[in-house]
Design an enzyme around this catalytic site. Sequence first.
Site, short mmCIF file in Angstrom:
data_model
loop_
_atom_site.label_atom_id
_atom_site.label_comp_id
_atom_site.label_asym_id
_atom_site.label_seq_id
_atom_site.Cartn_x
_atom_site.Cartn_y
_atom_site.Cartn_z
N TYR A 151 0.48 -3.95 4.91
CA TYR A 151 1.30 -3.64 3.74
C TYR A 151 2.74 -3.91 4.17
O TYR A 151 3.34 -3.09 4.86
CB TYR A 151 1.09 -2.17 3.41
CG TYR A 151 1.61 -1.67 2.08
CD1 TYR A 151 2.40 -2.44 1.24
CD2 TYR A 151 1.28 -0.38 1.66
CE1 TYR A 151 2.85 -1.95 0.03
CE2 TYR A 151 1.73 0.11 0.44
CZ TYR A 151 2.51 -0.68 -0.37
OH TYR A 151 2.96 -0.18 -1.57
N LYS A 179 -0.66 -7.36 1.84
CA LYS A 179 -0.02 -7.09 0.56
C LYS A 179 1.46 -7.23 0.79
O LYS A 179 2.07 -6.43 1.49
CB LYS A 179 -0.35 -5.68 0.06
CG LYS A 179 0.15 -5.46 -1.38
CD LYS A 179 0.68 -4.10 -1.64
CE LYS A 179 1.57 -4.14 -2.88
NZ LYS A 179 2.15 -2.84 -3.21
#
Lengths: 321, 321, 321, 321
Positions: A151, A179
Site C-alpha cells: 500500500y 495499491k
Amino acid sequence: MTLTTTIANTTKDTTMTTHFHGVIPPVVTPLTTDGDLDVVSYEKLINRLIEQGVDGLFILGSTSEVAFFDDEMRGRVLGEAKRIIDGRVPLLAGVIDTETLRVIRHIRQAEEIGVDAVVATAPFYAITGPTEIENHFRALHEATELPLFVYDIPVCVHVKVPVDLMIKLGREGVIAGCKDSSADDVSFRRLALANRVAGSPLALFTGHEVVVDGAFMSGADGVVPGLANVDATNYVKMYKAYREGDWETVRTEQDKATELMEIAFVPQGVVGPAAGVGAFKTAMQLLGTIETNTMCVPLPTLTGENVERVAEVLRRVGQLA
Amino acid sequence: MTLTTTIANTTKDTTMTTHFHGVIPPVVTPLTTDGDLDVVSYEKLINRLIEQGVDGLFILGSTSEVAFFDDEMRGRVLGEAKRIIDGRVPLLAGVIDTETLRVIRHIRQAEEIGVDAVVATAPFYAITGPTEIENHFRALHEATELPLFVYDIPVCVHVKVPVDLMIKLGREGVIAGCKDSSADDVSFRRLALANRVAGSPLALFTGHEVVVDGAFMSGADGVVPGLANVDATNYVKMYKAYREGDWETVRTEQDKATELMEIAFVPQGVVGPAAGVGAFKTAMQLLGTIETNTMCVPLPTLTGENVERVAEVLRRVGQLA
Amino acid sequence: MTLTTTIANTTKDTTMTTHFHGVIPPVVTPLTTDGDLDVVSYEKLINRLIEQGVDGLFILGSTSEVAFFDDEMRGRVLGEAKRIIDGRVPLLAGVIDTETLRVIRHIRQAEEIGVDAVVATAPFYAITGPTEIENHFRALHEATELPLFVYDIPVCVHVKVPVDLMIKLGREGVIAGCKDSSADDVSFRRLALANRVAGSPLALFTGHEVVVDGAFMSGADGVVPGLANVDATNYVKMYKAYREGDWETVRTEQDKATELMEIAFVPQGVVGPAAGVGAFKTAMQLLGTIETNTMCVPLPTLTGENVERVAEVLRRVGQLA
Amino acid sequence: MTLTTTIANTTKDTTMTTHFHGVIPPVVTPLTTDGDLDVVSYEKLINRLIEQGVDGLFILGSTSEVAFFDDEMRGRVLGEAKRIIDGRVPLLAGVIDTETLRVIRHIRQAEEIGVDAVVATAPFYAITGPTEIENHFRALHEATELPLFVYDIPVCVHVKVPVDLMIKLGREGVIAGCKDSSADDVSFRRLALANRVAGSPLALFTGHEVVVDGAFMSGADGVVPGLANVDATNYVKMYKAYREGDWETVRTEQDKATELMEIAFVPQGVVGPAAGVGAFKTAMQLLGTIETNTMCVPLPTLTGENVERVAEVLRRVGQLA
C-alpha cells in the site's frame, strides 16, 4: 494484455493464479452516533457495492478509518465484512500499523478471520529508508501464506516505495501487487512498464479517483476508489470499457466520476479524512446508503454548511433530487 | 524561578503538585540478538542512569523503539522498568499510537503497570489539523487520572502542536507538560514565555541533545536526552549548574555532550533510528553497559565500519581507551 | 584578500582582527507609497541603527525585500546605503539571485559601489545538490576579492548547506563566514564546534531573533536580527554581555527581544515577508522611524486590524504609549 | 470540443483567437564547452523540431537552463531563437524571475525581441500566499499586451497555483493559459473540468513526458515535453491521434516515449537538471543534434559511466546503433 496476473511465488515454490483485478473499493466503515460499528448500514453498503458489480472489496484501508480503531474494533469490522461478503468477491484486508511486528499481529487476525490477501504500508512513525522497507516486506511475507500487497501511500507514511524495489520484490514473489496511492503518476507509469518487462509479476492498482483513465492508459490492473462508496457504477463501466478498448467511454465515465468527486473538495475548515471520508459518508447518508455520517474520534463530523455543500454537488450531478 | 510546576487541574477539580523536572532520559531498550528484551542489560542500564543522578525515566519513547514493539513487548518493557526503578525516580510512559482509541488502550496498560505520567504524541498516519489534535488530547485526559504530557515530535507525526493550543490545554489542566522534540527552538522560546505569562501550568522539557543550554536559557524545566543512555553525567551537571545560575558550566558541559553526540552523525548508509539509536546502542555496548547493539526488526544493526566510526568518537572524547 | 577572521573568542582567550562580528542588522528598505525608495526614512533608519551601537549593516538581505527589486532599484538601495553609512560601520551586501552567473553580476555591482563583503545564498529555483553548491561558491570566490559569506536560508532556497562543506570551504579560504538563517540550531552548534576545531576560519552569524542567547552559547560571532530595525538596543546589550560572560543579562535581554518579536506573529491572513517584514515596517512607522509601511509589489501592506495588533504588542512592551 | 482556445480578453476589451495548442517543446540551450551559446547547434535543433512537426516552441523555460543565464545571455538565446524560428511557429518566452518587478524587466526584453506569448511562474524565494500570486499575475498582465501563461512548477517555486485562482484569472482575461508542471494530475483534471465549465478561457498544457496520454484524457490543449528535444515524433503522433480520437495510438506512442524517457532516470550521483536536462543534452549529442552536452555553471556535465547509461537506453529503444 491479460489483466489476470499470474504470480510465480518462487520463495514458497508454489505457483498460483490470482484474480485481483478490476474495481476494488476501499470500504467505508459506517458508525452509529456513539462510534460503534453500524452493522445494518455496513450490510447495506457491502451488498450495494457487490450489486453494482465490483470485483473485490478492500476492508480496513485508510478510507475505513483503520488508524482510528483499536484492535478489537478492527476485528469486528473485518469479521462482519467477511460474514456479509460471504465469498461473493475477494476480500483484501488492510494490516496497517507502524512497524513489522505490529503488522504481523494484524496479519494473524486477518488470517484467523479468513481473507484473500493482506495489504501493508511501508513502516511509519520512525524515519526509515529503502533497507528497512525491504526488510519489512520480506519479514511480512515470511510470516504469512497470504498474497501480500504494498500500500504505497506517502501522504500517510511519508516515504515512497521505490519502483525498483517493488519490481525486485515482485520478481521474487515477496509481494503480489501494489495499491498505488502515491499520486505520483510518473512513478506509476514507470512501474507499469517495468512490471510488463519483468513478466507482470505484480497486480497494479491505482488509488486515484479522478485520473483513473490515465492509470488505465498506463496499464493498471484495477482501481481502488474511495468514491465508489458513494457510487461504484462509473468505475465499473470504466473498467469494462477499458478491457474492451472503448476509451471514449472510459473518458466519459471518468469525467462523471470527477464531477461527483467534487464533494471531497467543497467542505471548508476541515482537512484530511474529516474532509474526504467525511464527504463520502455525508453523501452516502444523504443518498440513504448509511444511517449517520459520524466519524471516529478525534475527527470532526461534517455538519451544517458543509453538509449542504456536499448535497449541492450531489444535486448538480443528478444524484440527489 | 521555581522549576517545580503546580498544575491546577481544573476540569477534574483537583490540584496536584508534580515534580517533573530535570534530566529524564528516554531509556533505550536493550535486546538480545534474537530481538527479545535483555533484562540483565536493562537492569544495568536503569541502575546506572539512576546512579548518575537522573530525575526521572521516560520508558517507551521513540528512543526505546516503541513503534517497533507489539503490545505484549510494550507491556514487558514497561513492566520490567517499573520493577527495576522501584519508585526511586518518577516513571513516565510513552503511549504512542496512531489515533485516540488506540492510545487509550496503551494508557490502560500503563495504568495497570503503575506509572507516574503518560506521554502521547499528536495523532498520526491520517492527516489531521488543530481540531483533531485538540479533540485527541481532551479525550486522552478524560480517559485517565494520570498527568498527560504532549510529545511534540513532527519528524515522526508530521504535524506540530501549536503553541497557543498547548497553552490553552495547559491552562485548563488537560495537559501537564510537553516534551518538545520539534527542533523548532523559536517555537519553544515562545512556548516558554507564554507559559510563564500563563502562570507556568506546563512543565516544559526539551528533547534536544546538543543545544540544551539554549533551551535552559529559554527557561526549560528539564531535558529528555537520548544521549544520556551513553552517559548522563554531562546533563546532570548541566542541569545542576543551570539551577545555580552557573552558565559557564552549562555551556562547557553542553560542549562536551555535543562532542559525544557526534556518534549519531558518523554512521554511513543508514537513516533515522538505525543511525541515531543505533549509535547509542553501539556506544553502550562498547562501553559495557549493554550486551548487544541489536535493533528491532526491520532496522539494520550497525556493524563493521560503522561500529568503528562510533568507537573513534568515543576514543576522541576519552570515553574509550 | 584576507579570509582569516579575527574574533574575540572569549572561550579561547585570543583576540583576532576582522570587523565582522557583533550585531549586524539586515536593513529594511523604507518605501514611499508608490514603491520608490524613501531616502529620508532610509537615512533616519541607518543613522538610528548606528547610534544604537550596531557593529555593521547588512544591505539587500531578505529583510530588505531584495528579491522584489529590479537591478536598478538594487543599485539605488545599495548606493544610498553606502553614502549614508559613510564608512562608520562595515557594509555587507546581499547578492541574491538564482544561479552563479546571475550572482556574479550582482557582485560586480556591489564592487563598483564599494562594499566590505558580499553575502550569497546557495543556488535556487533549479534543484541542486552538494556538488552544485560547492561549484557555486567556488565560482563566486574566484570572481571577487571581497570576503564571501554564505547565506544559509533553506526556507527561501529549499536546500541546506551541509556543515562539512561549510568547514571545507572555510579552511580553503573560499568563504569568510556564514549567516545562518536555517533555524537548525543543532546544525549551527555542530558548525560552531567544527569551526573551532578547524581554527575558526569562519565568522558565524545567527539569523535568529528569539534564541540568539542559544546561538551565543554555541559560540556565534554575531547576530543578524531583522527585529533590530524596530529596536537594536536589546541585541547590542546582549552581545556586549556575551563578550563579558554576563549570561543573566544575555538571557534577560533575549526575553525582552522575544516579547517584542511577537509583532511578527500577530498579523492574520498574511504569510512570509508580508507578515514578518510587514510587522517590522508597521512597528517602525508607528514608532516614527520610517514614513510608510508600504511593501513591495506583489506583497500586501498591513492595514487596519493588523496594524492595531502590532501596536498592541508595542504598547504591551512599553515601546508605544 | 475544439482545442483552439478563444480568449475573451475582457479587461483590455479585445477578443482574440489564439492558436496555442499541440506540441510545444521547451527548447534546450546548446552550449559550447566554455559555456557560450552554440548557435550552429541551436539552429540545427530548432529546425529539426519544426521539421518534426511541433506546433510552437517554448524558449527560456526551465529546460533551457534559464535560471542559470544572466540577462545578456537570456537576450542572446531569445534573439537567436526568434531569428531561427522566423515566424514558422509561435514563440513562447519564459520570463522567469523571483518577483514581479524583475519579471516585468524580462517581459520588456521579450517584447523588444518580439515573441507571441510570455510564460511566468508564481513568485519565488520569499514565501508567498494566494494574495501575492494573484497580485503578481495581475501586475504582469497590466504591464503587457502579450498573452500571459502561468508556469505552474512547484518543484522550483515551492508553491502551487490554486485551481480556483487560475480559473478566476482566466475568466477575467488576465491569463491566457497554463503550463502545468506540477505533477499533480488530480489538480490538472479538476482544472480542465472547471475550465470547460467556464467556457474554456484557458489553453491548458501539461509539462509531463510519460503520462501525457492521461493529460489528453483530461482534455489538455497540448504538451510541453522536454524529452521532445531528443525526439519530438512520438509526441507529434500522439497529439494527432488524440485529435482524431485514436486512443490506442496515443497510448502506444506514450509507451515509446516513456521508454525513451528512462534516459533521465539512469544517471547516478546527480540530481535535478544536471540529471534530467543533462540526459537530454547527452542523448542529443550522441544522436548528433548538438555538439556538446555542456551544462551551465554550477551544474556538472554528465561524463563517463553516465554517458554510457544514456547511450544504453538509446540503443535499447533503437535510437542508437
